[in-house]
Design an enzyme around this catalytic site. Structure first.
Site, PDB file in Angstrom:
ATOM      1  N   GLU A 181      -6.646  90.836   3.695  1.00 37.67           N
ATOM      2  CA  GLU A 181      -7.866  91.091   2.922  1.00 37.67           C
ATOM      3  C   GLU A 181      -8.290  92.563   2.984  1.00 37.67           C
ATOM      4  OE1 GLU A 181      -8.731  88.931   1.027  1.00 37.67           O
ATOM      5  OE2 GLU A 181     -10.847  89.137   0.489  1.00 37.67           O
ATOM      6  N   ASP A 182      -8.292  93.126   4.180  1.00 38.93           N
ATOM      7  CA  ASP A 182      -8.789  94.493   4.338  1.00 38.93           C
ATOM      8  C   ASP A 182      -7.719  95.487   4.753  1.00 38.93           C
ATOM      9  OD1 ASP A 182     -11.625  94.009   3.848  1.00 38.93           O
ATOM     10  OD2 ASP A 182     -11.524  92.816   5.682  1.00 38.93           O
TER      11      ASP A 182
END
Ligand code: MN
Length: 499
Positions: free
Chosen positions: A82-83
């Site tokens: 996600e990041d």
């Protein structure tokens, strides 16, 4: 503050050694750690810390709840896709399907934005979260470990976002944690969110309670000394914890009409907890407490060992007069009950995993795949759903029509099906598979044979008993099925078989 990352990672390993030395694979976790550092290289948190420290703190929370190595690996990796710079394929290649499944489950839950623009969106999103969570309890535990660290570092987040995040924690995550029986974690989340959501009230209760906390502390220390001596006179090995009531729950109590900010009415601002090895020692300790301090009439003893609370909580609570005639609560429980009370489903999960490994292999060899733990968990989830749909606070904030008009039922394997209320075993059969309808012979609900027209309830476990060969569905079924899917399929199958 600069902390050495490697030293912090060492602390995680030491933690795991403390409860799961057998399963601990240091080489594997080091590989996960290296992967996570690489995926987040150059990234920083708003606190200025390297981003990977957040992955590590999440994993440490999971280790505090004594979870298995795969879940801890998922904690270390929960933000790398996600990041960070990694992909799902990278995780599969390096760490296998199970860890990948956990990480992508967490991503799915995180992408559910609870507060939509419209009320219906919020309800729909909450429903999605239920379903994502129901697949594997560990997904939600990683999500909670993540949320806990985010709350611990909330002061670094932009002010306009703080309130929203804290509110979501208070309204959605804390009640969820409570339903999971994780009392300590719930209290911690509440107290972390409190100052952001109700700043003025927080200041007020903090200031007014100080002197009462102090007085209670003195009384409790005195009682602790007395009780420890009496217990050891009776050859009972015991530990006594003293604790302060958490600020948020103190505030909630002070606000009650019957209390109305009268601190004299709060009996558990400070409390004693006696921990012993066995249940019979619990009752022996109860006797000793009552010998030393007079029981308060009428509100006295609650025996949650003989009658556990619905979420599984066990303990004996007794309310007595302390020296100085102040009313005080004493809790008595075994160490096992204590672990369960603090970490709830997490402790239960860790424990049954460790205990049932052998049993499970044997069941698998015999072709039985019924996963009791999973069923216990989905049942908990249903309970929670009931609580929030019953809760006035929630109903005031959002229209819960949509959610309360849906039910969750389960297959014997623990798969979740989301049906409109009024659905019957026939609706269930068509929801599992449209082809299954033709094979329905009878149905069991909660292991008992049941009419095919029975209206199912949330939490029911439904099993379709199949006949040997396909049959024409009964046209009578059309009188009671409620899902469009069942209606259409039955009508279609009837037409085809008529011609
Ligand atoms: Mn995170």
């Amino acid at each position: 503050m600069k902390r050495s990352l490697e030293k912090e990672f060492e602390k995680l390993i030491v933690k795991i050694k403390g409860y799961n030395a057998d399963e601990l694979d240091v080489k594997f976790l080091k590989k996960v750690w290296k992967f996570s550092k690489l995926a987040h290289s150059g990234q920083k948190r708003l606190s200025g810390d390297p981003y990977v420290l957040h992955e590590l703190e999440t994993a440490k929370n999971l280790a505090n709840w004594k979870l298995d190595i795969k879940t801890i690996a998922a904690g270390l990796l929960h933000d790398v896709v996600e990041d960070g710079a990694a992909t799902n394929e990278d995780i599969i290649d390096n760490f296998g399907e199970e860890v990948t499944g956990l990480v992508s489950g967490v991503t799915k839950v995180s992408n559910v934005k609870l507060r939509g623009k419209k009320e219906e969106e919020f309800v729909e999103n909450l429903r999605k979260m239920f379903l994502a969570m129901a697949k594997d309890l560990r997904v939600v535990l990683v999500k909670l470990a993540d949320r806990l660290h985010n709350m611990q570092t909330l002061s670094y987040v932009a002010e306009e976002k703080q309130e929203r995040i804290a509110k979501e924690t208070l309204e959605v995550f804390a009640p969820l944690v409570e339903r999971l029986g994780m009392g300590e974690v719930k209290a911690e989340l509440d107290d972390l969110a409190f100052p952001y959501v109700y700043p003025a009230e927080y200041e007020k209760v903090k200031e007014k309670s100080q002197v009462h906390y102090k007085k209670a502390d003195l009384r409790i220390k005195k009682m602790k000394r007395t009780l420890l001596k009496k217990l050891s006179d009776q050859a009972i090995k015991a530990k006594i914890d003293t604790r302060k009531k958490h600020l948020y729950s103190l505030w909630k109590k002070l606000e009650r009409p019957g209390v109305n900010w009268n601190f004299e009415r709060i009996y558990d601002i400070g409390a004693l907890r006696i921990l012993v090895d066995t249940v019979s020692q619990c009752y022996a300790a109860l006797g000793i407490v009552h010998q030393c301090y007079k029981l308060v009439p009428h509100i006295g003893v609650s025996d949650f060992i003989a009658q556990p609370k619905p979420n599984g909580y066990q303990s004996i609570h007794t309310i007595v007069f302390s020296p100085g005639q102040k009313i005080i609560e004493v809790q008595i429980r075994t160490y096992t009950m204590h672990e369960q009370a603090e970490f709830g489903m997490a402790a239960h999960w860790a424990y049954s995993q460790a205990k049932s490994k052998g049993v499970k292999d044997e069941l698998l060899a015999r072709g039985i795949s019924v996963d009791k733990d999973k069923l216990a968990w989905v049942k908990q989830l249903t309970e929670w759903q009931k609580v929030i749909t019953d809760s006035e606070e929630f109903l005031k904030a959002v229209k819960f029509d949509t959610l309360s008009r849906r039910i969750f039922v389960f297959s014997p394997k623990g798969d979740v099906y989301d049906l409109p209320s009024g659905a019957t075993p026939i609706d269930f059969a068509y929801a599992v598979h449209t082809g299954l309808g033709k094979y329905v012979k009878s149905a069991k609900v909660n292991e008992k044979i049941s009419p095919l027209s029975k209206k199912l309830e949330s939490g029911d476990v439904v099993e379709v008993i199949k006949g040997k060969s396909p049959k024409k569905p009964s046209s009578r079924w059309l009188d009671f099925v409620v899902t469009l899917q069942a209606k259409h399929s039955i009508a279609k199958q009837l037409r085809r078989l008529d011609s």
